[in-house]
Motif scaffolding. Structure first.
Motif, PDB file in Angstrom:
ATOM      1  N   TYR A 210       0.830  -1.204   0.000  1.00 53.56           N
ATOM      2  CA  TYR A 210       0.000   0.000   0.000  1.00 53.56           C
ATOM      3  C   TYR A 210       0.865   1.255   0.000  1.00 53.56           C
ATOM      4  CZ  TYR A 210       1.226   0.109   4.957  1.00 53.56           C
ATOM      5  OH  TYR A 210       1.920   0.132   6.137  1.00 53.56           O
ATOM      6  N   ALA A 219      -5.492   4.868   1.839  1.00 54.82           N
ATOM      7  CA  ALA A 219      -4.430   4.060   1.241  1.00 54.82           C
ATOM      8  C   ALA A 219      -4.876   3.514  -0.103  1.00 54.82           C
ATOM      9  CB  ALA A 219      -4.052   2.903   2.160  1.00 54.82           C
ATOM     10  N   LYS A 220      -3.946   3.534  -1.058  1.00 59.80           N
ATOM     11  CA  LYS A 220      -4.117   2.797  -2.308  1.00 59.80           C
ATOM     12  C   LYS A 220      -3.388   1.470  -2.134  1.00 59.80           C
ATOM     13  CE  LYS A 220      -4.658   6.700  -5.472  1.00 59.80           C
ATOM     14  NZ  LYS A 220      -4.133   7.387  -6.685  1.00 59.80           N
ATOM     15  N   ILE A 221      -4.129   0.381  -2.335  1.00 60.24           N
ATOM     16  CA  ILE A 221      -3.611  -0.954  -2.045  1.00 60.24           C
ATOM     17  C   ILE A 221      -3.470  -1.751  -3.329  1.00 60.24           C
ATOM     18  CG2 ILE A 221      -4.061  -3.136  -0.837  1.00 60.24           C
ATOM     19  CD1 ILE A 221      -5.670  -1.543   1.216  1.00 60.24           C
ATOM     20  N   GLU A 264      -8.924   0.499  -2.506  1.00 61.12           N
ATOM     21  CA  GLU A 264      -8.697   1.730  -1.757  1.00 61.12           C
ATOM     22  C   GLU A 264      -9.338   1.590  -0.383  1.00 61.12           C
ATOM     23  OE1 GLU A 264      -9.774   5.301  -3.719  1.00 61.12           O
ATOM     24  OE2 GLU A 264      -8.524   4.928  -5.488  1.00 61.12           O
TER      25      GLU A 264
END
Length: 768
Positions: A210, A219-221, A264
């Motif tokens: 992330y 967070a972008k995961i 996300e």
């Protein structure tokens, strides 16, 4: 202590079923060369070590750490050993497979099934995972043949150069011998090992990779999934919040065996190191389905945090003249946008034979670290990469992990065979450890830029490790070695001529961005000494006895680590074991308090204090550790814990030993590592001596502080009163805040002692 260990070694493993896993009963045999067949087999405990099995089977002297019993294993270094086990072919349902899985075999080995070689591997940190299905018979035999320990032709076989034999392998150098570790080179199956019935489609590894938003709320995961026969299978992925609520749900069909599921996450609860916030851990659960039926499931904990290594405050101001260039390396940790003071210890592994390490034994020590206000372990490159449960516990207790690769104090070569093994081992270590919230720093290894190692940033092993860390875990900082410019290693005693006398004098003069190794030795607790050596050797300590084999003498200087000439210079002739241990441990307590508190006074330029070392893998008669083996705190552990309280009244004291009629002085401080506002108050300083007589000599009204700021106060002075006893205390405390109180025990010499006691010239650990 001895009785417990003997019982542990005598236990034998049996075939045990746990779900679809089968833990097998093993035997061990020794032989002189690769083709020779063992003529004798011993029952083996797995996980364990070959030395422990032979010791039980041959009725060697037990326990291995008593006296010099460890020497009985040295003949094994050049020998081959083979593990064997048998099992019946299991009943497998359609689509099922039988795998052999081991999390650790030390070090170089050949694995065969029914006489056919199916794997040859060098390296103890790369998991073994082999599909046996198509090679099975009704009755089957697995053999694992261990090759002799790695050596280097021409290596010097003296106490300070045993480790040279590890210079071309990825085997941790410590077992070849160190100044707190005997020459006892481990081999064997050291981690969980079993047969595993799996469905045709299964998951090997997952990673919640992330990136946090700038404000740390989202967070972008990229959820990475690795496995076998996953293409076309359905998945369900659930991320559960720390409070048990649903945080994220995804489902779909995997397109390959190595797939990525993007997602996300909003309104994240952050993971913080101990002392700065909660250790919020999410639970990631992945299910793989075929025709609506779950065929595999994998769960893991996830902590969301952002860790950076940043420059020390004013670090870019050096050097002040041309040619300009960076004088110091980034050495301050920033976690979730806050600069923290990293305080902790060097972790050196809890057992010589790591097969004996369990979650329970790890937890005793990690829990003690939290209770001592630690927030970081430097996992030293001379030792092992720990088992999974160590990292799980660091996640839970909020202890950051500075993880080094298995390189230490050697010139590791730019040679392809070594680089091939190093890459294999490093990839395995990175992919295993990167899942953990506690991971804060990757490091190439220990003391690799020093005169005795002579590696540089251009050394291929270090360039390789940097590349692998960036490729596999780019968000985690990387450092080539410790120390680098600005960081300090040493010194390791309270009194050292070349550094300017006592640590009380030279530590305030030091200016370093981080103190990543330093020590003050202390004798082991009396009960530990009595457990490790014959009663006839306990007192007085002598060369050629267990005192020497357990590192009190003749390591890194003739009198180290007991420092007997220093103790007698300060306290007179030791008249009993109790006196010896008491005075030795006193100097360790006060020396460590001095260094930890002084390093904190030097922030924000200094951002880290990590002593050498936290614990020990076997009982040492004297050394720098805070915890005796197996998990018995020395008094210094408690004193360090007090020195690392988030807020405390503190005194910079110019020396440890004071003479009659001198003017005593100290500088007062309030140390604050928190981001809370600390209200102003009244601090007092007093001397306590002879049956609790008190002499108060200063009161200081200090202002409020916040944002992890220290406050420097006045210098307090008072003429020392005449005392009967040779010890007195300085007490500093804050009115209404008993939790801030600090006490320092110091040495007092009366005039008759000064005039009559002969001087001892003490230089580099040798009495002259």
């Amino acid at each position: 202590m001895k009785k417990l260990v003997v019982i542990l070694f005598a236990c034998l493993s049996v075939s045990v079923h746990a779900g679809d896993k089968t833990y097998l009963k093993w035997q061990l045999g020794g032989h002189k060369n690769l083709t020779e067949v063992p003529t004798k087999w011993w029952n083996s405990t797995v996980p364990g070590a070959i030395q422990l099995d032979v010791m039980v089977g041959e009725k060697y002297k037990q326990p291995y750490w008593f006296g010099n019993n460890f020497e009985q294993f040295m003949w094994m270094e050049s020998q081959y050993f083979t593990y064997k086990t048998t099992f019946a072919k299991p009943t497998l349902k359609e689509g099922q497979k039988l795998y052999f899985h081991s999390k650790g075999i030390d070090y170089q080995f050949i694995l065969s099934l029914n006489g056919e070689k199916i794997l040859e591997q060098e390296g103890m940190f790369t998991y073994v995972d082999i599909d046996l299905t198509n090679k099975l018979k009704e009755q089957n035999e697995i053999k694992i043949t261990l090759l002799p320990v790695p050596t280097v032709a021409g290596a010097r076989n003296t106490i300070w150069h045993y480790r040279d034999n590890a210079a071309k392998s990825a085997k941790p150098a410590v077992s070849y011998g160190w100044d707190w570790h005997p020459r006892l080179i481990t081999r064997g199956i050291w981690d969980e090992t079993y047969l595993d019935i799996r469905n045709e489609s299964f998951v090997n590894n997952t990673w919640v990779n992330y990136e946090l938003s700038d404000n740390l709320t989202d967070a972008k995961i990229n959820f990475q999934i690795e496995g076998k026969n996953l293409k076309g299978t359905a998945y369900k992925w659930v991320l559960t919040a720390p409070d048990g609520s649903l945080a994220l749900y995804k489902e779909g069909v995997l397109s390959s065996d190595n797939d990525i599921v993007p997602a996300e996450l909003k309104n994240i609860k952050l993971w913080w190191p101990n002392g700065y916030g909660k250790q919020e851990l999410y639970t990631s659960t992945l299910e793989i389905l075929k025709n609506g039926v779950v065929v595999d499931k994998k769960s893991q904990k996830v902590g969301f945090r952002r860790v950076k290594m940043i420059m020390s405050e004013n670090g870019w101001d050096e050097p002040s003249t041309f040619p300009k260039g960076r004088s110091v390396a980034p050495a301050n940790f920033e976690v979730n946008g806050k600069r923290i003071f990293a305080k902790g210890s060097n972790w050196v592994h809890p057992e010589i034979f790591m097969g004996l390490a369990t979650r329970e034994s790890y937890e005793k020590q990690v829990k003690l670290a939290k209770e001592a206000n630690f927030n970081i372990f430097r996992v030293w490159g001379g030792g092992v990469t720990n088992k999974e449960s160590f990292f799980d516990l660091c996640d839970e207790y909020g202890i950051l992990v500075w993880q080094e690769f298995p390189l230490a104090c050697n010139l590791y070569p730019d040679e392809k065979p070594y680089l091939k093994v190093l890459e294999q081992e490093a990839r395995s270590i990175i992919k295993r450890v990167r899942n953990h919230a506690s991971l804060a720093l990757w490091c190439g290894g220990n003391e690799l830029f020093n005169e005795w190692s002579r590696m540089t940033e251009q050394s291929l092993p270090l360039r390789l490790l940097n590349k692998l860390c960036y490729e596999l875990d780019p968000q985690t900082p990387f450092n080539y070695t410790s120390p680098v410019d600005g960081m300090a290693h040493g010194h390791y005693v309270l009194w050292e001529t070349k550094n300017g006398g006592e640590v009380f004098q030279w530590m305030p003069k030091a200016k370093n961005t981080a103190y990543t190794e330093f020590g003050v030795p202390g004798a082991a607790n009396i009960e530990v000494l009595k457990a490790m050596m014959p009663a006839s050797e306990l007192f007085p300590p002598k060369w050629g006895t267990s005192w020497e084999s357990h590192h009190a003498f003749n390591v890194w200087g003739k009198h180290r680590w007991l420092e007997l000439p220093f103790l007698e210079e300060y306290f007179g002739t030791m008249k009993s074991l109790e006196d010896l241990v008491s005075y030795s441990q006193l100097t360790q307590c006060e020396g460590y308090k001095c260094i930890f508190e002084e390093s904190r006074r030097q922030k924000p330029y200094c951002g880290m204090a990590i002593n050498w070392c936290y614990q020990e893998p076997w009982p040492c008669a004297a050394n720098n550790s805070l915890i005796n083996w197996p998990s018995i705190p020395k008094p210094a552990y408690y004193h360090v814990g007090k020195a690392l309280r988030p807020v405390l009244a503190s005194a910079r004291i110019p020396k440890f030993r004071w003479d009659t009629a001198e003017t005593f002085s100290c500088d007062l401080y309030l140390l604050n590592d928190t981001y809370d506002k600390i209200p102003g108050g009244k601090m007092t300083a007093k001397l306590v001596y002879d049956d609790n007589k008190e002499l108060k000599f200063l009161t200081w009204d200090f202002a409020a502080t916040e944002n992890s700021q220290n406050i420097a106060g006045p210098t307090a002075r008072v003429k020392l009163p005449k005392m009967k006893n040779n010890l007195f205390k300085l007490v500093v405390e804050v009115e209404g805040k008993p939790e801030y109180k600090s006490e320092y025990t110091l040495v007092y010499r009366s005039e008759d002692v000064i005039n009559t006691k002969p001087k001892i010239k003490y230089l580099n650990g040798v009495t002259e």
